[in-house]
Design an enzyme around this catalytic site. Structure first.
Site, PDB file in Angstrom:
ATOM      1  N   GLY A 293      31.059  28.867  33.974  1.00 46.07           N
ATOM      2  CA  GLY A 293      31.806  30.091  33.730  1.00 46.07           C
ATOM      3  C   GLY A 293      33.068  29.814  32.929  1.00 46.07           C
ATOM      4  O   GLY A 293      33.214  28.761  32.295  1.00 46.07           O
TER       5      GLY A 293
ATOM      6  N   ALA B 261      36.225  29.074  33.750  1.00 45.07           N
ATOM      7  CA  ALA B 261      37.009  27.897  34.119  1.00 45.07           C
ATOM      8  C   ALA B 261      36.329  26.624  33.636  1.00 45.07           C
ATOM      9  O   ALA B 261      36.988  25.713  33.105  1.00 45.07           O
ATOM     10  CB  ALA B 261      37.225  27.855  35.632  1.00 45.07           C
TER      11      ALA B 261
ATOM     12  N   SER C 157      30.188  34.863  36.884  1.00 44.63           N
ATOM     13  CA  SER C 157      30.955  36.089  37.111  1.00 44.63           C
ATOM     14  C   SER C 157      31.880  36.397  35.943  1.00 44.63           C
ATOM     15  O   SER C 157      32.162  37.567  35.651  1.00 44.63           O
ATOM     16  CB  SER C 157      31.777  35.959  38.397  1.00 44.63           C
ATOM     17  OG  SER C 157      30.948  35.784  39.516  1.00 44.63           O
TER      18      SER C 157
ATOM     19  N   TRP D 191      30.898  38.907  33.472  1.00 45.32           N
ATOM     20  CA  TRP D 191      30.772  40.265  33.988  1.00 45.32           C
ATOM     21  C   TRP D 191      32.123  40.955  34.164  1.00 45.32           C
ATOM     22  O   TRP D 191      32.171  42.147  34.453  1.00 45.32           O
ATOM     23  CB  TRP D 191      30.047  40.246  35.336  1.00 45.32           C
ATOM     24  CG  TRP D 191      28.609  39.836  35.249  1.00 45.32           C
ATOM     25  CD1 TRP D 191      28.006  39.122  34.250  1.00 45.32           C
ATOM     26  CD2 TRP D 191      27.586  40.118  36.198  1.00 45.32           C
ATOM     27  NE1 TRP D 191      26.675  38.927  34.522  1.00 45.32           N
ATOM     28  CE2 TRP D 191      26.385  39.526  35.724  1.00 45.32           C
ATOM     29  CE3 TRP D 191      27.565  40.787  37.416  1.00 45.32           C
ATOM     30  CZ2 TRP D 191      25.176  39.615  36.417  1.00 45.32           C
ATOM     31  CZ3 TRP D 191      26.364  40.859  38.116  1.00 45.32           C
ATOM     32  CH2 TRP D 191      25.188  40.289  37.626  1.00 45.32           C
ATOM     33  N   ALA D 192      33.214  40.214  34.015  1.00 44.69           N
ATOM     34  CA  ALA D 192      34.542  40.798  34.228  1.00 44.69           C
ATOM     35  C   ALA D 192      34.784  41.909  33.222  1.00 44.69           C
ATOM     36  O   ALA D 192      34.590  41.730  32.021  1.00 44.69           O
ATOM     37  CB  ALA D 192      35.611  39.720  34.085  1.00 44.69           C
TER      38      ALA D 192
ATOM     39  N   GLU E  36      46.422  48.536  35.718  1.00 49.35           N
ATOM     40  CA  GLU E  36      45.485  48.487  36.832  1.00 49.35           C
ATOM     41  C   GLU E  36      46.265  48.478  38.149  1.00 49.35           C
ATOM     42  O   GLU E  36      47.494  48.406  38.158  1.00 49.35           O
ATOM     43  CB  GLU E  36      44.561  47.277  36.710  1.00 49.35           C
ATOM     44  CG  GLU E  36      43.651  47.350  35.488  1.00 49.35           C
ATOM     45  CD  GLU E  36      42.604  46.258  35.439  1.00 49.35           C
ATOM     46  OE1 GLU E  36      42.575  45.398  36.334  1.00 49.35           O
ATOM     47  OE2 GLU E  36      41.799  46.272  34.487  1.00 49.35           O
TER      48      GLU E  36
ATOM     49  N   HIS F 118      35.727  45.333  45.919  1.00 50.67           N
ATOM     50  CA  HIS F 118      36.098  46.258  44.850  1.00 50.67           C
ATOM     51  C   HIS F 118      35.753  47.671  45.303  1.00 50.67           C
ATOM     52  O   HIS F 118      34.627  47.931  45.737  1.00 50.67           O
ATOM     53  CB  HIS F 118      35.353  45.917  43.558  1.00 50.67           C
ATOM     54  CG  HIS F 118      36.009  46.492  42.342  1.00 50.67           C
ATOM     55  ND1 HIS F 118      36.040  47.849  42.089  1.00 50.67           N
ATOM     56  CD2 HIS F 118      36.678  45.905  41.312  1.00 50.67           C
ATOM     57  CE1 HIS F 118      36.686  48.056  40.946  1.00 50.67           C
ATOM     58  NE2 HIS F 118      37.091  46.901  40.466  1.00 50.67           N
TER      59      HIS F 118
ATOM     60  N   ARG G  62      44.099  47.095  45.935  1.00 48.21           N
ATOM     61  CA  ARG G  62      42.646  47.196  46.097  1.00 48.21           C
ATOM     62  C   ARG G  62      42.200  47.259  47.550  1.00 48.21           C
ATOM     63  O   ARG G  62      41.240  47.942  47.887  1.00 48.21           O
ATOM     64  CB  ARG G  62      41.963  46.009  45.407  1.00 48.21           C
ATOM     65  CG  ARG G  62      41.761  46.219  43.929  1.00 48.21           C
ATOM     66  CD  ARG G  62      40.935  45.111  43.324  1.00 48.21           C
ATOM     67  NE  ARG G  62      40.796  45.334  41.898  1.00 48.21           N
ATOM     68  CZ  ARG G  62      40.219  44.477  41.071  1.00 48.21           C
ATOM     69  NH1 ARG G  62      39.751  43.331  41.539  1.00 48.21           N
ATOM     70  NH2 ARG G  62      40.110  44.744  39.785  1.00 48.21           N
TER      71      ARG G  62
ATOM     72  N   HIS H 146      33.661  41.392  45.930  1.00 47.21           N
ATOM     73  CA  HIS H 146      33.972  41.209  44.509  1.00 47.21           C
ATOM     74  C   HIS H 146      34.609  39.872  44.175  1.00 47.21           C
ATOM     75  O   HIS H 146      34.272  39.243  43.181  1.00 47.21           O
ATOM     76  CB  HIS H 146      34.907  42.343  44.079  1.00 47.21           C
ATOM     77  CG  HIS H 146      35.287  42.337  42.630  1.00 47.21           C
ATOM     78  ND1 HIS H 146      34.357  42.434  41.619  1.00 47.21           N
ATOM     79  CD2 HIS H 146      36.508  42.251  42.023  1.00 47.21           C
ATOM     80  CE1 HIS H 146      34.977  42.417  40.445  1.00 47.21           C
ATOM     81  NE2 HIS H 146      36.271  42.279  40.658  1.00 47.21           N
TER      82      HIS H 146
ATOM     83  N   GLU I 116      37.380  30.532  40.614  1.00 49.59           N
ATOM     84  CA  GLU I 116      37.329  31.233  41.899  1.00 49.59           C
ATOM     85  C   GLU I 116      37.018  30.317  43.075  1.00 49.59           C
ATOM     86  O   GLU I 116      37.337  30.645  44.220  1.00 49.59           O
ATOM     87  CB  GLU I 116      36.305  32.363  41.822  1.00 49.59           C
ATOM     88  CG  GLU I 116      36.435  33.389  42.936  1.00 49.59           C
ATOM     89  CD  GLU I 116      35.517  34.578  42.771  1.00 49.59           C
ATOM     90  OE1 GLU I 116      35.279  35.274  43.781  1.00 49.59           O
ATOM     91  OE2 GLU I 116      35.018  34.817  41.647  1.00 49.59           O
TER      92      GLU I 116
ATOM     93  N   ARG J 243      44.242  39.717  45.799  1.00 51.13           N
ATOM     94  CA  ARG J 243      44.418  39.392  44.386  1.00 51.13           C
ATOM     95  C   ARG J 243      44.900  40.596  43.588  1.00 51.13           C
ATOM     96  O   ARG J 243      44.348  41.693  43.688  1.00 51.13           O
ATOM     97  CB  ARG J 243      43.078  38.903  43.801  1.00 51.13           C
ATOM     98  CG  ARG J 243      43.125  38.572  42.322  1.00 51.13           C
ATOM     99  CD  ARG J 243      41.760  38.131  41.835  1.00 51.13           C
ATOM    100  NE  ARG J 243      40.787  39.208  41.888  1.00 51.13           N
ATOM    101  CZ  ARG J 243      40.206  39.755  40.822  1.00 51.13           C
ATOM    102  NH1 ARG J 243      40.507  39.336  39.620  1.00 51.13           N
ATOM    103  NH2 ARG J 243      39.313  40.706  40.963  1.00 51.13           N
TER     104      ARG J 243
ATOM    105  N   LEU K 284      40.811  36.002  35.904  1.00 51.91           N
ATOM    106  CA  LEU K 284      40.535  35.297  34.656  1.00 51.91           C
ATOM    107  C   LEU K 284      41.748  34.478  34.234  1.00 51.91           C
ATOM    108  O   LEU K 284      41.605  33.355  33.731  1.00 51.91           O
ATOM    109  CB  LEU K 284      40.154  36.281  33.554  1.00 51.91           C
ATOM    110  CG  LEU K 284      38.842  37.056  33.719  1.00 51.91           C
ATOM    111  CD1 LEU K 284      38.596  37.926  32.493  1.00 51.91           C
ATOM    112  CD2 LEU K 284      37.666  36.128  33.951  1.00 51.91           C
TER     113      LEU K 284
END
Length: 521
Positions: A15, A17, A43, A46-47, A115, A234, A280, A339, A363, A374, A380
């Site tokens: 991914g 990282a 993942s 998909w972000a 956000e 999420h 969240r 999530h 992650e 978070r 990311l």
């Protein structure tokens, strides 16, 4: 068993990282272990939201750090928050230089979304909800041009070679031939970048293979694990029966989309002064409790975004369309879905774990940045910052010298885990260690995990999953308060004062599990 020694750095994962660490390690030779074809199954791709960074002249890294501290419910390490947010701008510029097509205005400035729990619009994005895919596309293109990096696809790490103090190798299994014997690969250093644990839950926004295996491997090798109980759900996964659940990015609410129930009531206004942009954990619990009470929560984009949703948020529109939902004229059904795992392998500011020879980023790591909750789009960013930190730390001990490619061949003879068993584990975690938790359910979960593990002790992959599930559940049982993403209905209040990080080893978590099993008999 085949054993291979190499002076390449072994990176477990593919991914953001993992790829970024490989690039930052150049010209030091690297071999990356990727279960799927590079660029799929992680993942990161998909972000949707993007990368949080103070890019505007009216914003600051300090304000970003302050928001991170507030969102983390008292458990964020201040020095880590400041270290990460100070680095954010240079990483966004680096990604841009590497070819990431971030959204920009006519004057060249970055378009940024606001956000949840951010005090400013500071999330750089790509085509509204395409950030992860575009960042990975640009980085993989650069990786293909980097001669020091070898990628081994269709191989999966299943265990670490360790004496409890030092990691000296990694056992690999074949994805294409699950009955093949593992291969032991020993590198000059080992980087764990396998993603999180949300796939341990029945409803998740993560790719299918992201089920806590990396954290479980490190824990079984003796690594210390922090904040395992903090799993972020999420609040606006699209509830259309898909597994994984498609994601409706938080940026939709940043653009004014509303959360309503089946009566049309905009319920977040009753719960938090920030409404839809509350932290969240608060929004996720509100959505979950609405669903539990039969009020069918939904996301309403009609008035705020309307027909522009197709061009501003194509991923969301595609997910709705293929499931017969028209977001221009209908509300979008939603559910709280696992999530992001704030917990993971304890690392220092250089990405070093408690085991010599093992660095961790992304992650799978717990750096202290996220605390109990978070901050949106810090995931990311953390992956970028600590992937580079790992690379810099490894560069201090591994010379930049040539290494031949690694030749890995698998021989028949290994067991595989049935998907029905994994499904049983996911149901247990959702039922008893999900959005709302309490003692009896957590104790029941630990007993169920132990029983599943006992019947499938031959599967290294499954033991990695149950190790992480045990750590999450044991840490949740030990924390007798509600804080951030961890909510105990039997301990609904937050303990006064600064939050305390939880630190566990797998042996400690299993000792608790054994005591509960003994008391139950």
């Amino acid at each position: 068993m085949q054993q291979i020694a190499t002076n390449r750095v072994v990176i477990i994962g593919a991914g953001l990282a993992a790829v970024y660490a490989a690039l930052k390690l150049a010209p030091r030779p690297v071999v990356m272990i990727s279960p799927e074809p590079l660029g799929t199954g992680a993942s990161s791709a998909w972000a949707q939201g993007g990368v949080a960074a103070a890019m505007a002249p009216t914003d600051s890294a300090q304000a970003h750090a302050d928001d991170t501290m507030r969102a983390g419910s008292g458990s964020v390490l201040r020095e880590v928050a400041e270290f990460v947010t100070r680095s954010a701008r240079e990483h966004v510029l680096d990604l841009s230089d590497l070819g990431t097509g971030f959204d920009r205005r006519a004057d060249g400035s970055f378009v940024q979304s606001r956000e949840a729990a951010h005090s400013a619009a500071r999330v750089v994005r790509v085509k509204g909800d395409q950030a992860g895919a575009e960042i990975m596309r640009a980085l993989i293109a650069e990786l293909r041009r980097t001669s020091s990096v070898q990628v081994v696809e269709a191989a999966q790490a299943v265990a670490l070679e360790s004496d409890g103090a030092q990691v000296t190798g990694v056992f690999l299994a074949s994805i294409d031939a699950p009955d093949a014997q593992p291969v032991l690969l020993r590198g000059s250093a080992h980087v764990l970048a396998t993603g999180g644990s949300s796939g341990l839950y029945e409803q998740t926004t993560n790719p299918a293979r992201i089920r806590g295996q990396g954290i479980g491997m490190a824990a079984r090798a003796g690594a210390r694990i922090a904040d395992a109980e903090f799993v972020q759900f999420h609040p606006t996964a699209i509830d259309v029966g898909e597994d994984p659940t498609p994601l409706a990015t938080e940026a939709l609410r940043g653009e004014g989309a509303a959360l309503i129930d089946k009566t049309g009531h905009r319920f977040m206004a009753d719960i938090h002064p920030d409404g839809e942009l509350a932290p969240r954990d608060i929004v996720a619990r509100a959505v979950y409790l609405r669903a539990q009470s039969g009020l069918r929560p939904a996301l309403d984009t009609r008035a705020a975004i309307g027909a522009e949703i197709a061009t501003l948020f194509p991923s969301v529109t595609d997910a709705c369309t293929r499931n017969g939902v028209n977001p221009v004229s209908e509300t979008i059904p939603i559910t709280a879905s696992a999530h992001y795992h704030m917990g993971g392998v304890v690392t220092d500011m250089m990405g070093r774990s408690s085991l010599a020879g093992l660095w961790v980023c992304g992650e799978a790591a717990c750096t202290g940045l996220h605390g109990a909750n978070r901050l949106a789009s810090n995931g990311l960013l953390e992956a970028l910052v600590f992937a580079r930190a790992c690379a810099r730390g490894i560069a201090e001990v591994v010379p930049a010298e040539y290494a031949p490619s690694v030749d890995i061949r698998f021989v028949l003879g290994m067991n595989n885990t049935h998907e029905q068993t994994v499904s049983a584990l996911r149901r247990t975690m959702t039922s008893h260690a999900g959005v709302v938790r309490e003692r009896a359910g957590l104790e029941s979960a630990l007993s169920d995990i132990a029983a599943l593990e006992a019947h499938h002790a031959e599967s290294e992959v499954f033991l990695n999953m149950t190790a992480t599930a045990t750590l999450i559940t044991a840490a949740a049982l030990i924390r007798e308060e509600s804080r951030g993403a961890h909510y105990r209905s039997d301990f609904p209040e937050t303990t006064p004062g600064p939050g305390q990080r939880s630190i566990l080893t797998l042996s400690e978590a299993m000792a608790l599990r054994d005591r509960i099993a003994k008391d139950a008999t």
